[in-house]
Design a protein around this motif. Structure first.
Motif, PDB file in Angstrom:
ATOM      1  N   UNK A  17     -48.420 -45.404 -46.650  1.00  0.00           N
ATOM      2  CA  UNK A  17     -47.559 -44.283 -46.266  1.00  0.00           C
ATOM      3  C   UNK A  17     -46.759 -43.825 -47.472  1.00  0.00           C
ATOM      4  N   UNK A  18     -46.801 -42.541 -47.703  1.00  0.00           N
ATOM      5  CA  UNK A  18     -45.927 -41.976 -48.727  1.00  0.00           C
ATOM      6  C   UNK A  18     -44.947 -41.051 -48.014  1.00  0.00           C
ATOM      7  N   UNK A  19     -43.745 -41.521 -47.750  1.00  0.00           N
ATOM      8  CA  UNK A  19     -42.828 -40.763 -46.881  1.00  0.00           C
ATOM      9  C   UNK A  19     -42.436 -39.418 -47.470  1.00  0.00           C
ATOM     10  N   UNK A  20     -42.396 -38.434 -46.591  1.00  0.00           N
ATOM     11  CA  UNK A  20     -41.890 -37.101 -46.967  1.00  0.00           C
ATOM     12  C   UNK A  20     -40.944 -36.669 -45.856  1.00  0.00           C
ATOM     13  N   UNK A  21     -39.694 -37.094 -45.961  1.00  0.00           N
ATOM     14  CA  UNK A  21     -38.782 -36.900 -44.817  1.00  0.00           C
ATOM     15  C   UNK A  21     -38.497 -35.432 -44.467  1.00  0.00           C
ATOM     16  N   UNK A  22     -38.788 -34.503 -45.373  1.00  0.00           N
ATOM     17  CA  UNK A  22     -38.471 -33.112 -45.033  1.00  0.00           C
ATOM     18  C   UNK A  22     -39.732 -32.276 -45.038  1.00  0.00           C
ATOM     19  N   UNK A  23     -40.279 -32.044 -43.876  1.00  0.00           N
ATOM     20  CA  UNK A  23     -41.476 -31.226 -43.794  1.00  0.00           C
ATOM     21  C   UNK A  23     -41.201 -30.028 -42.909  1.00  0.00           C
ATOM     22  N   UNK A  24     -42.072 -29.023 -43.013  1.00  0.00           N
ATOM     23  CA  UNK A  24     -41.870 -27.836 -42.173  1.00  0.00           C
ATOM     24  C   UNK A  24     -42.058 -28.193 -40.705  1.00  0.00           C
ATOM     25  N   UNK A  25     -42.986 -29.127 -40.435  1.00  0.00           N
ATOM     26  CA  UNK A  25     -43.158 -29.564 -39.050  1.00  0.00           C
ATOM     27  C   UNK A  25     -41.840 -30.075 -38.484  1.00  0.00           C
ATOM     28  N   UNK A  26     -41.227 -30.934 -39.292  1.00  0.00           N
ATOM     29  CA  UNK A  26     -39.992 -31.541 -38.813  1.00  0.00           C
ATOM     30  C   UNK A  26     -38.922 -30.475 -38.566  1.00  0.00           C
TER      31      UNK A  26
END
Lengths: 666, 283, 197, 135, 289
Positions: free
Chosen positions: C8-17
């Motif tokens: 897992x390479x976390x990406x805490x800010x996505x457009x989905x979120x």
């Protein structure tokens, strides 16, 4: 005529680095009523203080302004210094030219100097209006009230009494002992709870300095630190304790049986009862809700409506000492105390709020505290762990953690701290009782902060073979004889359905019902959950904002037994400290009423957070406000509200503040 | 109507020896009304009530604290009684309130009664007294919608215009303190304006000191002004004092949901608070 | 290769979120992963990515996982998860948001039948104004290849007169207009959005 | 030489939170404009609304009242009363022609040194932009 | 003479086909209780359960169309289908948002008044409100009824009118009819809803669980308030029984049918013949037919 001395500090280069001190001295010398202005490398140093003392004497100064660091830093130091020179310590004013000037305007020497001059000017203007103030001494009643007879209150009462002071221990239930008396074993040592508690209960009963008031409640609290006046309601026991010997004949013969509060509805008790065998005092009370004869009397009084209850009176007939007192009514006792310790403890969260877990309707879904009673040898089943529904021995037991804890949707966001540990204890105990039992523990996180706690938790895995399932269950329902728990094994990421014989909900802690009402009577704060609020969560954990009132144990927040005992002792130490002198010195910065100006609108009475203002009638029959200086904390809220300017705050009078404002434009 | 007032006053006086009825009688100009104090039952014949009874008599009660007193009040005046009871100045038991349903009052100028009702009556909401022991007249429904168009007009002009407007108004003040003397809510032993140390307000009548006096006066009546309009009526230089008072009235209704004097029990806004309120309107 | 996919390479800010959080007007950071949503979800047993893990994927920004999941389409919108969430997160709203967020994407084979059903359902009332059960059922069966779906109850339905042979029409053709205006509005909004970028 | 307008701000700061916050701004050497003159009061509830009016009458360009955050008052609820008093005075002064931006009520805790300096900076900024008070 | 109560009525698409008996008995019972239902002549589908999955505004606009009708009529809007009720109620809540209201207004081609207060009721609420009007001709004595509310009447709590886990309204109605509501834990668990097309296996599993639990709780029959639930529990019951290899035989009534029965309306008009699981044997056994 005011003679003001102004002393300006360089604070090494802390002030002089940004402020031209020489110019401030020069300006100060020209200010009204200033007799002398001088500077000092370090005013707070002994030579610095000595030069002030000397200047006061040689220049006959009667007011002092020190321009230096924040008054929050050295005001007490400088007050002592001027006091040493024979001046009233309150004739001092500090101009904050370090934290609020040199340190924040270091980039602009010109503006910093101009501001420092103005700050000194404001201080001079204010100090001229200073009056000498004198702390007052009030006597201390060396007698303590401890509210709550659980382990915390017991510990506090014993410690205070052992320090040589009289204690009244107040308990609302018929016996002291509290929640700890209901427990079977205690974690992580698995000591028998009763074995370590009951000796302390007996100590309380036998201590010459402790007076026990059970079945009693606080009615009203007045007064202030050292001088509280407390009205206590002694509920009607319907038994004359001066005659009763606690022989036990009555509660053995009483024919009426009603669900036992102590056993949480799992067992029954008679109408005349002691809550449990080791109760202190070992004298019974009559429960007026279930007693047959009381019901008969009510039936008579209501004009003989409905079915006639039996006219029992067996206890009365059988009592060898004639102690039954049908006409006993609640009584009000008034007592005086110097300090109060509040240790009202907790109650177990009521899991009926969890409709998804059956809302309390399934007999085989019980709380952890109910399991304690089932495990206890003196409990309703004699220590046999059986299903409440059919009396069979459960083989598969599911535990659900965090019921009524960490659950915003149920209005309980906090962690109750003890449930992880007591659930681990339950798993170990169940396995000890019956090696065939398999425990499953649904948890969110296992929290084991405490000495030997983690090791204890590991025992549930190693010795008891309990299976921990990470995931909060969503539903519990009945399928035939089994209780089905729907959960998720979050570690596998898959739903799980567990068929259990018994489900134990690890219900959390909440303050006793009525903790808020009591706090209101005591004028101490409580949070949204009605836990009491300490004066400072770290540095003053057993004190409150009201002097002389202390808090300890689970009424402040979830606590386990060691913490509760420690807090009980801590509160006792605070009380003993308070009682170590015969009088108390109070801060002279309080409100004072000008009776001539007061119109008696009593707005101040309504808003005073400390109930420190009352009213009285003058000789010309006007009603005016009067400040109880022992209660007043000097916030000045009343002064800000007073339209006729009839109330003022010593040390921060309207004159003084307006002079500060005026000085900026004069 | 008048007959009822007289009968009630007479009945009460007969039962309350040593009592006093405060009401209105015809003034010597034969046209306007003036306050009258009646101590004997046979004198009630001079009592009148009509649209000239502008005065708020409730302030007179302060001179009869603890004494049996009956008083004729209009709805706005009646709120003064509640205010004074709330502020512990009067006790309800000693007062007999003859409440009169109000048709709206008219002032007299230059020997003539004006055609239009007083401006305060034009925006009045309550036509039945808030407190009374006996009500004279048929209870009238309240006016449903608040009319603050006068306040809104000032709110609508620019800040500089507002500044100029009030500066001009307050500059005219001659500091006669008539507004204070007539106000039922002004009963301090010594008014802040008269205090010399600290000197809240300079002694001279100049623009700056007039400013603070008028603000201080109005603000001391915030959430207390009952809207009787007496201050404005007696002002010799015609400062629209109610225009200032009504701004505070509107704000305290909006911010605190409070109307002064509607009952004697509700805690006034400055005696209480709500933890969750923010008091910030969208700006 | 496999390890690269599994790491897992976390990406805490996505457009989905941000889309999801705007839709439910809540922050999914509040979720403490207790699993009560999954525990109560009546269809979690048949999901690859259970509701709790959907939230986790959002927290970590695992967009692929979300796009390829059928969870939001299997979701029954019964709201059990939302009703019982101890952190009061509207999890069913998250599912709804994910449906809306992925509606423009090409469906995975597993998502296909759900999308088909919804499209057909909408079509069944787009013109007549009212849903047409028989037509919908038949069209779905034919187009999804599940020919015998519900075959067992159709005779019974017909016998009891519970299936209308023709669609029932609402007076007027309001629905058609609604769809036209909606299309116009969405177009305008998309253009406006493109314009600001 | 360029003449710059330097507004005068009177700040009434409660001893327990905001005054301590201002001290913290100093201890952490956070610079802010030197336009504010701080008057220490035990609680923001000590501030008589007339102090504010008086400061404006004397010529203050801005008045700052600062206290503990709601719920944190050292005296349990003094700041709630302050909020009501200032909350009513502010629109009233605005109505009388004194822009409401000139009176600020702020909550600054003892740990918010940075925030205190930001409050003073932004307030000073606002006042400079507004220019001197019209007389 | 009892006063007439008037409501706007939204029958929903199922009323024309699969749930004919629900609509018919709703009208019948309401008439008997003096409740007038005003049906909009041009009502359209509420979009459930697809529209809100496809487009947010569409999911609000479709039910809003009906809300506006009720608003114009100044009547409370009553839906008998739980799914429709839920969409209507959620739309009413969403319309409080200014932006949503503007967009929905555009789509509907009409201005939606600000500050709207659209009151939406489920037929259960109406029945409970007017319970006192029922003249009990044939009390449902000895009839054990498992009241099944479905998942949407108590959720979300912002629009719900009863507890999410253990709702009580229908139990009170059944008790008032003289029947015996049974305590069971699945009143508000989902039946599988519209997955009957896409994932019939889910519907079988969930509905089977409901039927099994109701039976275990000692119920003679189910009372249902939603056409989708009803079709899953009644029409599908036989095939579910086959799949799980057990005969269930649990008649599933619409609540309105039970009200009509107790009120003594002619059984012929209550359309029991429309039910897949024949209730007549049960009713005869209980002396109700």
């Amino acid at each position: 005529m005011a003679r003001v001395g102004v002393f300006i500090c360089h604070c090494g280069t802390n002030i002089s680095g940004a402020v031209d001190v020489a110019r401030v001295v020069e300006a100060a010398q020209k200010m009204p009523m200033v007799v002398i202005a001088s500077d000092n490398k370090y005013t707070c140093s002994e030579p610095g203080q000595a030069s002030i003392r000397q200047a006061i004497v040689s220049n006959k100064l009667n007011r002092v302004v020190i321009a230096a660091c924040s008054p929050r830093m050295h005001e007490p130091t400088f007050r002592k210094a001027v006091s040493a020179a024979g001046l009233n310590p309150y004739l001092l004013e500090i101009a904050n030219i370090r934290e609020q000037c040199s340190w924040v305007h270091s980039h602009d020497r010109e503006k910093a100097t101009a501001k420092a001059i103005e700050l000194v000017k404001m201080a001079v203007a204010k100090v001229i209006r200073h009056e000498p103030l004198y702390p007052r001494e009030v006597p201390v009643t060396k007698r303590a009230l401890v509210i709550g007879g659980g382990i915390t209150g017991i510990q506090a009462a014993l410690d205070i009494a052992n320090a040589g002071h009289e204690v009244v221990l107040l308990e609302q239930e018929p016996s002291i002992g509290g929640r700890m008396a209901q427990l079977d074993k205690t974690f992580p040592t698995l000591d028998c709870s009763a074995c370590i508690l009951t000796p302390k209960m007996v100590d309380v009963a036998n201590h010459p300095k402790i007076r026990l008031l059970t079945y009693a409640e606080i009615k009203e609290v007045r007064g202030f630190v050292g001088n509280f006046k407390v009205e206590i309601t002694q509920k009607a026991r319907k038994v004359d304790y001066s005659k009763c010997t606690g022989c036990g004949t009555c509660w053995q013969k009483c024919p009426e049986k009603t669900p036992s509060e102590f056993d949480l509805g799992l067992g029954k008790r008679p109408s005349i009862y002691i809550p449990f065998a080791q109760a202190v005092p070992t004298k019974p009370v009559i429960d007026t809700d279930s007693c047959r004869y009381i019901k008969y009397r009510q039936w008579l009084a209501a004009g003989e409506q409905g079915k006639k209850p039996p006219e029992c009176r067996i206890c009365e007939k059988i009592c060898p000492t004639g102690s039954i007192a049908w006409d006993q009514e609640p009584q009000t006792i008034t007592e005086e105390f110097g300090a109060i310790v509040v240790a009202t403890g907790f109650q177990v969260y009521d899991h009926r709020h969890y409709e998804e877990y059956g809302g309390g309707a399934y007999p085989d879904v019980i709380s952890g505290m109910q399991l304690e009673r089932l495990m206890n040898a003196s409990g309703p089943t004699g220590g046999e762990i059986v299903r409440p529904s059919d009396g069979t021995h459960p083989k598969t037991v599911a535990f659900v953690c965090c019921v009524g804890s960490r659950d915003q949707a149920k209005g309980r966001t906090y962690c109750s701290k003890v449930c992880c540990m007591y659930t681990a204890k339950h798993a170990i105990m169940l396995k000890e009782h019956d090696p065939d039992v398999q425990c499953y523990i649904f948890y969110i996180d296992v929290r084991t902060g405490g000495k030997d706690y983690e090791e204890f938790y590991l025992r549930t895995l190693d010795d008891a073979g309990a299976i921990y399932i990470k995931g909060r269950p969503s539903k519990i329902y009945r399928d035939g004889k089994k209780m089905i728990v729907l959960g998720e094994d979050a570690l596998m990421g898959r739903p799980i359905e567990l068929a259990a014989d018994l489900v134990v909900l690890a219900t959390g802690m909440e303050p006793r019902t009525g903790a808020d009402k009591l706090a209101q009577k005591l004028n101490i704060s409580y949070n949204t959950y009605h836990f009491l609020v300490e004066a400072h969560p770290k540095l003053r954990p057993v004190e409150t904002q009201t002097d002389g009132i202390f808090v300890a144990g689970a009424c402040v927040g979830p606590r386990d037994i060691p913490e509760s005992v420690a807090q009980g002792s801590a509160a006792a130490a605070k009380v003993a400290g308070l009682f170590s002198s015969d009088t108390l010195v109070t801060d002279p910065i309080t409100s004072v009423v000008n009776r001539e100006r007061c119109t008696g609108c009593l707005l101040c009475v309504a808003i005073c957070p400390y109930k420190a203002i009352d009213c009285e009638t003058t000789r010309d029959t006007r009603v005016v406000a009067v400040v109880n200086e022992s209660l007043c904390k000097g916030c000045g809220l009343c002064v800000g509200a007073c339209r006729p300017k009839a109330i003022d705050l010593r040390g921060f009078t309207s004159q003084q503040i307006l002079e500060e404002v005026n000085s900026l434009w004069s | 109507m008048i007959e009822t007032i007289r009968n009630k006053a007479k009945e009460w006086l007969e039962k309350n020896d040593g009592g006093c009825v405060i009401g209105y009688e015809r003034a010597s100009d034969g046209m306007t009304a003036r306050p009258v104090f009646i101590y004997k039952p046979y004198m009630v014949g001079s009592l009148i009530f009509d649209e000239t009874c502008v005065h708020n008599l409730s302030k007179y009660l302060l001179n009869r604290r603890g004494l049996k007193t009956a008083i004729v009040v209009k709805p706005c005046d009646s709120r003064g009684i509640n205010l004074l009871i709330n502020e512990h100045q009067l006790d309800r038991e000693s007062i007999y309130v003859i409440g009169v349903v109000c048709p709206g009052m008219k002032d007299a100028h230059f020997g003539r009664i004006e055609d239009r009702p007083l401006s305060k009556c034009r925006v009045c909401l309550h036509h039945t007294p808030a407190v009374y022991d006996v009500l004279v007249g048929e209870p009238q429904p309240e006016t449903a919608s608040r009319d603050y168009s006068d306040v809104a007009r000032i709110e609508g002009i620019s800040i500089h215009e507002r500044n100029a407007f009030w500066k001009e108004q307050f500059e005219r003040c001659i500091r006669c303190y008539g507004c204070r003397q007539v106000c039922a809510g002004c009963y301090c032993q010594e008014c802040f304006v008269d205090e010399l140390d600290p000197l809240w307000v300079g002694i001279r009548s100049g623009p700056e000191d007039n400013w603070i006096w008028n603000i201080g006066r109005a603000f001391h009546l915030s959430a207390r002004c009952i809207g009787c309009g007496e201050c404005e009526r007696v002002c010799p230089v015609g400062i629209p004092l109610m225009l200032a008072n009504r701004k505070l009235e509107k704000e305290s209704a909006d911010l605190f949901d409070f109307e002064p004097g509607m009952d004697a029990g509700t805690a006034p806004p400055f005696a209480t608070f709500l933890k969750e309120e923010t008091l910030e309107k969208v700006e | 290769m496999i390890s690269a996919q599994n790491t897992i390479r976390p990406r805490p800010h996505t457009t989905y979120r941000s889309f999801v959080e705007a839709h439910i007007r809540q922050s999914i950071a509040q979720c403490y992963q207790c699993g009560k949503c999954t525990a109560g979800c009546p269809v979690a047993y048949t999901m690859e990515l259970t509701p709790r893990r959907v939230i986790r994927a959002l927290q970590l920004g695992l967009e692929n996982e979300l796009e390829n999941s059928s969870t939001m389409w299997i979701c029954l919108s019964c709201l059990t998860c939302s009703a019982r969430c101890p952190r009061e997160i509207n999890i069913a709203g998250v599912m709804e948001a994910l449906r809306l967020a992925t509606i423009g994407k090409k469906p995975t084979p597993d998502q296909k039948k759900f999308r088909l059903f919804h499209d057909l359902f909408i079509m069944s009332f787009q013109f007549s104004g009212r849903a047409y059960e028989l037509g919908l059922g038949m069209a779905y069966n034919v187009m999804s290849g599940q020919f015998l779906n519900m075959a067992s109850i159709i005779p019974g339905m017909l016998r009891r007169g519970k299936l209308a042979f023709l669609p029932h029409k609402s007076r007027g053709s309001e629905t058609q207009h609604i769809f036209q205006r909606l299309e116009g509005q969405n177009k305008a909004m998309n253009q406006a959005e493109a314009g600001t970028k | 030489m360029e003449l710059t307008y330097e507004p005068r701000i009177v700040g009434f700061l409660c001893n327990w939170c905001s005054y301590a916050g201002a001290d913290l701004a100093g201890t952490s050497r956070t610079n802010y404009p030197a336009n504010i003159r701080i008057i220490r009061v035990p609680c923001s509830g000590r501030v008589d609304p007339l102090f504010i009016v008086k400061a404006f009458q004397l010529g203050a360009d801005g008045v700052l009242v600062a206290g503990c955050h709601p719920g944190d008052c050292h005296y349990s609820d003094g700041n709630y009363h302050t909020r009501r008093r200032v909350g009513l005075l502010r629109p009233f002064l605005d109505y009388l022609g004194l822009d409401k931006a000139r009176l600020r009520l702020e909550w600054v805790s003892a740990s918010e040194g940075k925030r205190f300096s930001e409050v003073v900076s932004s307030f000073t900024d606002t006042l400079i932009k507004m220019g001197p008070r019209s007389s | 003479m009892i006063e007439t109560a008037r409501y706007a009525y939204y029958p929903g698409c199922c009323s024309k086909a699969s749930a004919k008996e629900y609509t018919a008995t709703t009208r019948l019972v309401c008439k008997a209780l003096g409740i007038e239902l005003e049906e909009s002549p041009d009502w359209i589908c509420c979009g459930a359960s697809s529209a809100h999955s496809i487009d947010r505004i569409l999911g609000i606009a479709l039910p809003a169309h009906e809300l506006l009708y009720a608003g114009r009529m100044k009547l409370d809007l009553v839906a008998s289908c739980a799914l429709c009720f839920s969409r209507l109620k959620i739309a009413a809540a969403e319309l409080k948002d200014d932006d949503v209201r503007k967009r929905v207004g555009e789509v509907l081609g009409q201005e939606i008044p600000g500050n709207p207060d659209y009151r939406v009721m489920h037929i259960l609420q109406v029945l409970e409100k007017h319970l006192d009007r029922i003249h009990l001709e044939k009390p449902l004595k000895g009839l054990s009824v498992a009241c099944y509310y479905g998942c949407l009447l108590g959720r979300p709590k912002e629009v719900a009118f009863d507890d999410a886990e253990n709702p009580q309204v229908m139990d009170r109605v059944v008790a008032a009819l003289g029947g015996e509501p049974v305590e069971w834990g699945f009143k508000a668990e989902c039946c599988g809803g519209s997955h009957v097309f896409t994932r019939p296996d889910i519907v079988s599993k969930l509905s089977h669980r409901l039927l099994y639990q109701a039976k275990q709780a000692g119920a003679d029959c189910l009372a249902v308030v939603c056409p989708v639930c009803h079709s899953n529990l009644d029409a599908m019951q036989k095939s579910i029984g086959k799949e799980y290899k057990e005969e269930v035989d649990l008649p599933a009534f619409y609540i309105t049918q039970l009200v009509g029965l107790a009120a003594g309306l002619p059984p012929r008009k209550l359309m029991f013949e429309k039910l897949f699981v024949d209730p007549m044997r049960l009713l005869r056994a209980k002396g109700l037919a």
